[in-house]
Design an enzyme around this catalytic site. Sequence first.
Site, PDB file in Angstrom:
ATOM      1  N   ASP A  46       0.859  -1.183   0.000  1.00  0.00           N
ATOM      2  CA  ASP A  46       0.000   0.000   0.000  1.00  0.00           C
ATOM      3  C   ASP A  46       0.899   1.238   0.000  1.00  0.00           C
ATOM      4  OD1 ASP A  46      -1.700  -2.140   0.581  1.00  0.00           O
ATOM      5  OD2 ASP A  46      -3.059  -0.884   1.733  1.00  0.00           O
ATOM      6  N   LYS A 100      -6.808   3.153  -3.505  1.00  0.00           N
ATOM      7  CA  LYS A 100      -7.274   3.189  -2.110  1.00  0.00           C
ATOM      8  C   LYS A 100      -7.575   4.627  -1.727  1.00  0.00           C
ATOM      9  CE  LYS A 100      -5.532   1.922   2.509  1.00  0.00           C
ATOM     10  NZ  LYS A 100      -4.388   1.303   3.234  1.00  0.00           N
ATOM     11  N   LYS A 145     -10.254  -0.029  -2.780  1.00  0.00           N
ATOM     12  CA  LYS A 145     -10.134  -0.228  -1.336  1.00  0.00           C
ATOM     13  C   LYS A 145     -10.461   1.055  -0.588  1.00  0.00           C
ATOM     14  CE  LYS A 145      -6.894  -1.535   2.352  1.00  0.00           C
ATOM     15  NZ  LYS A 145      -5.533  -2.026   2.678  1.00  0.00           N
TER      16      LYS A 145
END
Length: 403
Positions: A240, A303, A339
């Site tokens: 991430d 995300k 996400k």
Amino acid sequence: MKDKTVKKKNDKRPNTSNQGDEATDENAPRPRKNPSKVKTAEKTVKPNREDMAKENITKEKEKIMQPDEKRRTDGKKEKGKILKAVVRTNQKSTRNLGWVNRSCVNDQAVKNRIQDLLSSRLIHANQQVEWLARSIQCIDLTTLAGDDCPSNVARLCSKAAHPLGDNLTKALQIKHGLLTTGAVCVYPARVADACLGLERLGADIPVASVATGFPTGQTSLKIRLEEIEFAVANGAKEIDIVINRELALSQNWEELYNELVEMRKVCGESHMKSILAVGELCNLTNIYKASLVAMMAGSDFIKTSTGKETVNATLPIGLVMCRAIRAYNRKTGFKVGFKPAGGIRTSKDVLQWMTLMKEELGNDYLTPELFRIGASALLNDIERNLANYATGGYFMAEEMPMA
């Protein structure tokens, strides 16, 4: 003498050397075509530019669609098993900064769409149990605290492998070990501990790691790339990363794209999830543009946020990012995952997000391969609601087992 002259003139064959001349005598014999010459001519006909362009586009689409076909094949595997990361190499042909610069978001239309979803799309009470159980598979169970240590990471791994207590699992008739979370997310320094904890449990769950100067990204590009290398070397299957918000706010999309391409290369076979930190991008148009750039650079997921900003995952922001994913899929054939993270704490929250996924992107986005939820406290609330359904009693948060 006169008749002979006429006969000689009539014996002459029509002149076919000049194809542009038209015959003036209807009864004049027409020249016969040689079949062999016709076939040869047909073989040597060169396709025009439009045909060649269509053929090239078809070949490119076939190459681009290969990852999606792999995902569809992998999706037929046993339900509840978390699949390994799909290798997705960066496609430089998808770079289109002109498309990014032309993009614009209608804020009022976004608000109207969210109001319509919340008012007209409701999940029946009898089906909420199945939806909540499905949502557990999409959770990236996370610990990003300053006091993280091997013991609490091991406890987190145990909870990820067995998210519901044994009594509750039996009451819901879920096979033991079948239901797990989507991943375990930790800092790079704790990746090795997480891999060891999951190995001891025999759980096939990927380890995700935040990187690149999380949560601010305020380090040099060299250090950010080295941090990704460290996490991957220790066993992280998903990375991430955080984008450089300065480049997004200054509309320097080309440099942002180049940075993300470098990060994608360092990730190798691991998934790259690009965190946009939406609370720091000022407006929905910037969020849409940053989403496009991240996908063009090779991100497997986009995300919403780190969870450390004042504004994190909200439904309007999620809608904008979903529309970017849908537009990118139509243009390139790639399906990029989504996400949301930060502020998703209750069962009601997660049901709203899953409704948004189903309405905007389809049923494929109700699976861990394309949908993840970054959360730490959400699982506890889901477990309490499932226990209420199974036993008729509503437990306090302190009564639910941590592992």
